[in-house]
Design a protein around this motif. Sequence first.
Motif, PDB file in Angstrom:
ATOM      1  N   SER A  46      54.017  31.466  44.370  1.00 51.86           N
ATOM      2  CA  SER A  46      53.121  32.364  44.884  1.00 51.86           C
ATOM      3  C   SER A  46      53.242  32.970  43.268  1.00 51.86           C
ATOM      4  O   SER A  46      51.916  34.002  43.121  1.00 51.86           O
ATOM      5  CB  SER A  46      53.985  33.144  45.760  1.00 51.86           C
ATOM      6  N   VAL A  47      53.623  33.440  42.633  1.00 51.76           N
ATOM      7  CA  VAL A  47      53.565  33.911  40.972  1.00 51.76           C
ATOM      8  C   VAL A  47      52.892  33.281  40.277  1.00 51.76           C
ATOM      9  O   VAL A  47      52.311  33.852  39.759  1.00 51.76           O
ATOM     10  CB  VAL A  47      55.621  33.973  40.181  1.00 51.76           C
ATOM     11  N   MET A  48      52.412  32.204  40.187  1.00 52.03           N
ATOM     12  CA  MET A  48      52.156  31.458  39.153  1.00 52.03           C
ATOM     13  C   MET A  48      50.251  31.596  39.972  1.00 52.03           C
ATOM     14  O   MET A  48      49.148  32.295  39.056  1.00 52.03           O
ATOM     15  CB  MET A  48      51.891  29.921  38.973  1.00 52.03           C
ATOM     16  N   ASP A  49      49.792  31.871  41.076  1.00 55.76           N
ATOM     17  CA  ASP A  49      48.777  32.135  41.907  1.00 55.76           C
ATOM     18  C   ASP A  49      47.969  33.911  41.073  1.00 55.76           C
ATOM     19  O   ASP A  49      47.230  33.932  40.971  1.00 55.76           O
ATOM     20  CB  ASP A  49      48.828  32.773  43.105  1.00 55.76           C
ATOM     21  N   GLU A  50      49.458  34.591  40.827  1.00 54.41           N
ATOM     22  CA  GLU A  50      49.335  35.771  40.795  1.00 54.41           C
ATOM     23  C   GLU A  50      48.718  35.913  39.185  1.00 54.41           C
ATOM     24  O   GLU A  50      47.333  36.927  38.291  1.00 54.41           O
ATOM     25  CB  GLU A  50      50.190  36.632  40.254  1.00 54.41           C
ATOM     26  N   PHE A  51      48.906  34.737  38.033  1.00 53.28           N
ATOM     27  CA  PHE A  51      49.071  34.576  36.615  1.00 53.28           C
ATOM     28  C   PHE A  51      47.426  34.228  36.257  1.00 53.28           C
ATOM     29  O   PHE A  51      47.552  35.046  35.525  1.00 53.28           O
ATOM     30  CB  PHE A  51      49.894  33.761  36.366  1.00 53.28           C
ATOM     31  N   VAL A  52      47.526  32.682  37.494  1.00 50.09           N
ATOM     32  CA  VAL A  52      45.775  32.074  37.143  1.00 50.09           C
ATOM     33  C   VAL A  52      44.964  33.594  37.815  1.00 50.09           C
ATOM     34  O   VAL A  52      43.943  33.074  36.733  1.00 50.09           O
ATOM     35  CB  VAL A  52      45.772  30.746  38.027  1.00 50.09           C
ATOM     36  N   ASN A  53      45.275  34.060  39.413  1.00 49.27           N
ATOM     37  CA  ASN A  53      44.121  35.301  39.123  1.00 49.27           C
ATOM     38  C   ASN A  53      44.207  36.414  38.388  1.00 49.27           C
ATOM     39  O   ASN A  53      44.622  37.329  39.310  1.00 49.27           O
ATOM     40  CB  ASN A  53      44.263  34.794  40.198  1.00 49.27           C
ATOM     41  N   VAL A  54      43.861  36.125  37.118  1.00 46.33           N
ATOM     42  CA  VAL A  54      44.588  37.536  36.546  1.00 46.33           C
ATOM     43  C   VAL A  54      42.831  38.247  36.584  1.00 46.33           C
ATOM     44  O   VAL A  54      41.212  38.050  37.091  1.00 46.33           O
ATOM     45  CB  VAL A  54      44.412  37.421  35.322  1.00 46.33           C
ATOM     46  N   PRO A  55      42.872  39.547  36.757  1.00 48.69           N
ATOM     47  CA  PRO A  55      41.474  40.604  36.488  1.00 48.69           C
ATOM     48  C   PRO A  55      41.029  40.737  34.903  1.00 48.69           C
ATOM     49  O   PRO A  55      41.269  39.900  34.137  1.00 48.69           O
ATOM     50  CB  PRO A  55      42.020  42.309  36.215  1.00 48.69           C
ATOM     51  N   THR A  56      39.397  39.956  35.434  1.00 51.64           N
ATOM     52  CA  THR A  56      38.568  40.653  34.397  1.00 51.64           C
ATOM     53  C   THR A  56      38.370  41.630  32.925  1.00 51.64           C
ATOM     54  O   THR A  56      38.791  41.086  32.045  1.00 51.64           O
ATOM     55  CB  THR A  56      37.296  39.728  34.866  1.00 51.64           C
ATOM     56  N   LYS A  57      39.310  42.574  33.996  1.00 51.45           N
ATOM     57  CA  LYS A  57      38.688  43.153  32.677  1.00 51.45           C
ATOM     58  C   LYS A  57      40.470  43.906  32.742  1.00 51.45           C
ATOM     59  O   LYS A  57      41.383  44.341  33.401  1.00 51.45           O
ATOM     60  CB  LYS A  57      37.884  44.377  33.415  1.00 51.45           C
ATOM     61  N   GLU A  58      40.332  44.487  31.488  1.00 53.31           N
ATOM     62  CA  GLU A  58      41.851  44.950  30.958  1.00 53.31           C
ATOM     63  C   GLU A  58      41.962  46.794  30.627  1.00 53.31           C
ATOM     64  O   GLU A  58      40.340  46.990  30.966  1.00 53.31           O
ATOM     65  CB  GLU A  58      42.313  44.202  29.614  1.00 53.31           C
ATOM     66  N   SER A  59      43.036  46.861  31.421  1.00 51.16           N
ATOM     67  CA  SER A  59      43.165  48.840  31.114  1.00 51.16           C
ATOM     68  C   SER A  59      42.404  48.891  30.013  1.00 51.16           C
ATOM     69  O   SER A  59      43.779  48.739  28.911  1.00 51.16           O
ATOM     70  CB  SER A  59      44.243  49.781  32.155  1.00 51.16           C
ATOM     71  N   PRO A  60      41.951  50.024  29.634  1.00 48.68           N
ATOM     72  CA  PRO A  60      42.006  50.973  27.701  1.00 48.68           C
ATOM     73  C   PRO A  60      43.037  51.456  27.122  1.00 48.68           C
ATOM     74  O   PRO A  60      42.963  51.596  27.067  1.00 48.68           O
ATOM     75  CB  PRO A  60      40.589  51.430  28.086  1.00 48.68           C
ATOM     76  N   ASN A  61      43.468  51.858  28.495  1.00 50.45           N
ATOM     77  CA  ASN A  61      45.324  52.452  28.027  1.00 50.45           C
ATOM     78  C   ASN A  61      46.277  51.285  27.704  1.00 50.45           C
ATOM     79  O   ASN A  61      46.801  50.627  28.418  1.00 50.45           O
ATOM     80  CB  ASN A  61      45.551  53.448  28.758  1.00 50.45           C
ATOM     81  N   PHE A  62      46.522  51.306  26.934  1.00 54.53           N
ATOM     82  CA  PHE A  62      47.758  50.420  25.916  1.00 54.53           C
ATOM     83  C   PHE A  62      49.214  50.830  26.788  1.00 54.53           C
ATOM     84  O   PHE A  62      49.495  49.715  26.949  1.00 54.53           O
ATOM     85  CB  PHE A  62      47.203  49.648  24.300  1.00 54.53           C
ATOM     86  N   ARG A  70      52.712  40.867  33.187  1.00 62.14           N
ATOM     87  CA  ARG A  70      53.777  40.516  33.837  1.00 62.14           C
ATOM     88  C   ARG A  70      54.761  39.127  33.159  1.00 62.14           C
ATOM     89  O   ARG A  70      54.626  38.792  31.967  1.00 62.14           O
ATOM     90  CB  ARG A  70      52.777  39.598  34.972  1.00 62.14           C
ATOM     91  N   TYR A  71      56.170  39.039  33.361  1.00 62.88           N
ATOM     92  CA  TYR A  71      56.952  38.258  32.983  1.00 62.88           C
ATOM     93  C   TYR A  71      57.901  37.091  33.494  1.00 62.88           C
ATOM     94  O   TYR A  71      57.995  38.028  35.088  1.00 62.88           O
ATOM     95  CB  TYR A  71      58.113  39.502  32.126  1.00 62.88           C
ATOM     96  N   ILE A  72      58.013  36.143  33.088  1.00 66.50           N
ATOM     97  CA  ILE A  72      58.270  35.652  34.204  1.00 66.50           C
ATOM     98  C   ILE A  72      60.101  35.232  33.744  1.00 66.50           C
ATOM     99  O   ILE A  72      59.612  34.265  32.185  1.00 66.50           O
ATOM    100  CB  ILE A  72      57.643  34.390  34.412  1.00 66.50           C
TER     101      ILE A  72
END
Length: 286
Positions: free
Chosen positions: A114-130, A138-140
């Motif tokens: 289930s965690v790998m599903d979230e890692f593979v399906n990452v948002p295409t756009k990053e937040s502009p706020n560092f 996310r971290y495993i």
Amino acid sequence: MVGFGWPSLVPGPKRAKRTMRSFYQVLGIAMVLFVHASSKELRRLTLQELESDPYFMTGAQPFVLTGAMANWTSLKVFQDLSFFKKNYSRSIVDYYPNNLAKTGDKPYLRDMGSVMDEFVNVPTKESPNFEERYDHSRYIHWRMTLPEYKEIESMFSPLPKFMKVDEVWMKKCFPGKRSESDWPLNNFFRHAHWRIIVIGERYSSMFLHADGFETATYVTQFVGRKRWMVCSPEEGLKFGVAGLHDLFHPESIDLKAYPSLQHVDCTDTVVKPGEIIYYPAHWWHQ
């Protein structure tokens, strides 16, 4: 970013019986001036250079080993995260959905699939706020069981001899397998973080700390780059408790409250795929 960490026993110059941790850095310590920022990297060595240098072989100093992973099949296989879901979908991992940059960031126990599903399906756009990206990368931590490690052990071959010294004392200190539910060495592997695979998104990080083991550590880098700040135990006396200071953001340190941090001997090194970083016991790192 994918990295693998494990402990081992390598004698130091004055502590021949002190253990080291392996699979997860040796150095030329440099001066980092938080007022006038400057730093140097850890020394990089080939396996031949390392094994021909008696001082570095004592394990007394951190370093980066290059070229030793060139023939590892894992260096290619781990490029595809689907390997972990396909083969270890039911393995339990420590999942940090909000990074591990602060001591208060605690993990959820989740299955790898289930965690790998979230890692593979990452948002295409990053937040502009560092800061937002930094706080939500996310971290495993996959704390492998002994059977899990044995299944993929051949993928880390050839393994340098000095990274296998734990095999000698393990055979003497742990009894053999008595049953599936009573296996002391397997319990030790998992709870001592003896073999762990770390997978992190861009900007993922871990707070400044020294490991709580009387062991040194090797970390092998497979995917992406990882920045390391490494400081001696003597410098660590200036840091107080783990996570109190962020060396990646020195502007956040209150130098009026902690004037000793104006001058700190640390190294600042970016470890690349195919490199192994080593650091001795009690060395601080972020």
